[in-house]
Motif scaffolding. Structure first.
Motif, PDB file in Angstrom:
ATOM      1  N   GLN A   1      -3.707   0.323  -4.688  1.00 41.45           N
ATOM      2  CA  GLN A   1      -2.600   0.405  -3.735  1.00 41.45           C
ATOM      3  C   GLN A   1      -2.535   1.734  -2.998  1.00 41.45           C
ATOM      4  O   GLN A   1      -1.941   1.828  -1.931  1.00 41.45           O
ATOM      5  CB  GLN A   1      -1.262   0.178  -4.458  1.00 41.45           C
ATOM      6  CG  GLN A   1      -0.994  -1.258  -4.871  1.00 41.45           C
ATOM      7  CD  GLN A   1      -1.624  -1.614  -6.200  1.00 41.45           C
ATOM      8  OE1 GLN A   1      -2.237  -0.763  -6.846  1.00 41.45           O
ATOM      9  NE2 GLN A   1      -1.487  -2.866  -6.619  1.00 41.45           N
TER      10      GLN A   1
ATOM     11  N   TYR B   1       0.838  -1.194   0.000  1.00 40.96           N
ATOM     12  CA  TYR B   1       0.000   0.000   0.000  1.00 40.96           C
ATOM     13  C   TYR B   1       0.878   1.252   0.000  1.00 40.96           C
ATOM     14  O   TYR B   1       1.935   1.283   0.630  1.00 40.96           O
ATOM     15  CB  TYR B   1      -0.923  -0.011   1.219  1.00 40.96           C
ATOM     16  CG  TYR B   1      -1.930  -1.125   1.180  1.00 40.96           C
ATOM     17  CD1 TYR B   1      -3.089  -1.020   0.408  1.00 40.96           C
ATOM     18  CD2 TYR B   1      -1.727  -2.301   1.900  1.00 40.96           C
ATOM     19  CE1 TYR B   1      -4.011  -2.050   0.367  1.00 40.96           C
ATOM     20  CE2 TYR B   1      -2.652  -3.342   1.863  1.00 40.96           C
ATOM     21  CZ  TYR B   1      -3.791  -3.208   1.092  1.00 40.96           C
ATOM     22  OH  TYR B   1      -4.708  -4.226   1.044  1.00 40.96           O
TER      23      TYR B   1
ATOM     24  N   ASN C   1      -9.724   2.069  -1.644  1.00 34.66           N
ATOM     25  CA  ASN C   1      -8.937   1.919  -0.411  1.00 34.66           C
ATOM     26  C   ASN C   1      -8.384   3.244   0.107  1.00 34.66           C
ATOM     27  O   ASN C   1      -7.576   3.250   1.042  1.00 34.66           O
ATOM     28  CB  ASN C   1      -7.781   0.952  -0.644  1.00 34.66           C
ATOM     29  CG  ASN C   1      -8.258  -0.470  -0.882  1.00 34.66           C
ATOM     30  OD1 ASN C   1      -9.271  -0.891  -0.335  1.00 34.66           O
ATOM     31  ND2 ASN C   1      -7.538  -1.218  -1.706  1.00 34.66           N
TER      32      ASN C   1
ATOM     33  N   VAL D   1      -3.427   4.470  -0.579  1.00 36.42           N
ATOM     34  CA  VAL D   1      -4.215   4.602   0.647  1.00 36.42           C
ATOM     35  C   VAL D   1      -4.311   6.069   1.075  1.00 36.42           C
ATOM     36  O   VAL D   1      -5.325   6.500   1.604  1.00 36.42           O
ATOM     37  CB  VAL D   1      -3.583   3.759   1.776  1.00 36.42           C
ATOM     38  CG1 VAL D   1      -4.285   3.988   3.101  1.00 36.42           C
ATOM     39  CG2 VAL D   1      -3.644   2.281   1.405  1.00 36.42           C
TER      40      VAL D   1
END
Length: 480
Positions: free
Chosen positions: A361, A336, A385, A363
């Motif tokens: 990926q 991430y 995410n 965040v």
């Protein structure tokens, strides 16, 4: 991702290796002389290894010094004594017959380099306090009552109160919590807080003090940011200011941020005692800015980082890096990422679109100060995410808040310095996992904030105004 800046920051870690190895090499020589043992091979290896690591440390230190956050004169002394240490260590490794001479010189120069390195990192006087610091501490212990003089006239008693809030109250706080990073020896972000002139000048990003207005003073508002925020001061891991110290800084700024002694003439009746110290600002329990903090449940981001994720496309990462987009891993071993566009020049929508290939990926996303339009944020709908989004000082409007409502994981939203209004705030009530929103210097009104809090009482709203609510005995408080 390992870059030049990261390598430079490794200097404080790397520098301890040559120090330990070189001192160990000197200790081996002493031990060999006392015991008459043949330690020549071990001693040579230690001096060679220590000198090699010293050169590596010098390289990392040179990269760190390029940031300009440290006193140039002190850096220069530390730099040259460090290089001289590495050179003398190499000479000691090469010479055997008269090894004691360069070995002694190496230890002496190493001590000097270490002294200046400690001053750069922790500030002057860190190890041994000086008389100036002691006298300053004694001065700060004086209360306003000790500096007050009571006189009488025909109208009754008067109190002449002489106070020097900056010298006696503010400086001790800055010295204890701020000088290690913002003084003559070390000035992170180009900011020094050790003199009036430098405080008024500000740092690389402009002014930090607006006299009379704490909400527009970064010197105060950055103290209120969550510790996880990159701009929170002091940085995470450093000794934090207490609530009383934060209130003191607020009071000083709100009173005009005076750097001079003040004299007040106060009419006083017989039953009114002179109250020494600095009063806190009036506070109300139902204030929209005074939010009582309860223990938080584990956030989504913490849970998210424990889940497996595919590695991002390296070609996309390379393309973003070429456009000065900073990409860092959120945690070791995880895929991430945190994407930061702060240093990106000539921002274009195409630059932003390059993130599309790694939307799963990403965040955290920071677009601070970039000319981002509402239309640019449409593509964020795919960033399922995304937990933190920084949009401060961008050109977004209420339209963006409608578009971002589709983000299921968003927890922190920074709207500082944008044109959002009460109409946009109404959209935030529909954000499923939103916990914190920053609304400093927006077009939102106190009434709009109250309506949002009524719809989402669980939401924490930061407006840049510090309010210290009285403890609620019906709730369990947690100190952040």
């Amino acid at each position: 991702m390992l870059n030049i800046e990261t390598i430079g920051r490794l200097h404080p870690l790397l520098v301890h290796l040559p120090i330990g190895v070189l001192l160990f090499a000197a200790a081996l020589m002493v031990f060999g002389r006392i015991t008459r043992a043949d330690l020549g091979a071990a001693v040579s290896f230690a001096w060679g290894a220590g000198a090699f690591m010293a050169f590596l440390s010098c390289g990392a230190g040179w990269l760190l010094a390029r940031s300009g956050d440290y006193d140039a004169d002190m850096v220069q002394v530390h730099q040259w004594t460090g290089l001289l240490t590495a050179g003398l260590g190499t000479l000691t490794f090469l010479v055997r017959k008269y090894r004691w001479l360069p070995a002694s010189a190496t230890v002496m120069v190493l001590s000097i380099a270490g002294h200046y390195g400690g001053n750069l990192t922790h500030g002057e006087g860190y190890l041994f306090s000086n008389e100036e610091a002691s006298s300053s501490a004694e001065e700060s212990a004086k209360t306003l009552e000790e500096q007050a003089l009571v006189v009488s006239d025909s109208t009754g008693k008067k109190v002449i109160r002489r106070s020097f809030m900056y010298r006696d109250q503010v400086i001790p706080v800055f010295k204890a919590k701020c000088y290690s990073c913002h003084s003559a020896a070390k000035k992170k972000g180009g900011l020094r807080l050790d003199t009036e002139a430098f405080i008024r000048k500000g740092g690389k990003n402009g002014s930090v003090l607006t006299a009379g207005n704490p909400a527009k003073s970064k010197l105060f508002t950055y103290l209120l940011l969550p510790e996880g925020d990159d701009r929170h001061m002091p940085p995470k891991g450093k000794l934090q200011l207490t609530r009383q110290q934060i209130a003191l800084v607020q009071t000083w700024i709100q009173r005009g941020a005076s750097f001079k002694e003040e004299i007040e003439v106060i009419q006083q009746s017989d039953d009114d005692p002179l109250v020494a110290g600095i009063p806190l600002l009036p506070l109300t329990a139902d204030s929209t800015e005074g939010v009582v903090i309860e223990p938080e449940k584990p956030d989504f981001e913490t849970t998210l980082l424990s889940r497996p994720m595919n590695a991002p496309d390296q070609q996309i990462l390379l393309k973003l890096k070429e456009q000065q987009v900073s990409l860092t891993k959120m945690s070791p071993g995880a895929e991430y990422l945190s994407a930061n566009f702060v240093n990106t020049r000539d921002f274009k929508p195409e630059t932003f679109q390059a993130l599309q290939g790694i939307q799963n990926q990403v965040v955290r996303l920071r677009l601070t100060g970039q000319p981002v339009q509402d239309s640019d944020l449409k593509q964020l709908a795919q960033f399922k995410n995304l937990t933190r989004l920084n949009l401060e000082n961008t050109k977004i409007t209420d339209r963006s808040l409608e578009l971002l409502a589709t983000l299921p994981s968003l927890e922190h939203l920074n709207l500082y310095g944008t044109a959002v209004t009460d109409t946009g705030l109404a959209q935030l009530a529909a954000y499923p996992n939103l916990k914190v929103v920053y609304l400093w210097q927006t077009k939102a009104t106190p009434e709009g904030i109250k309506r949002l809090l009524k719809a989402r009482p669980d939401l924490k709203i930061e407006t840049g105004i510090q309010q210290l609510a009285a403890p609620d005995t019906n709730k369990v408080l947690s100190k952040k």
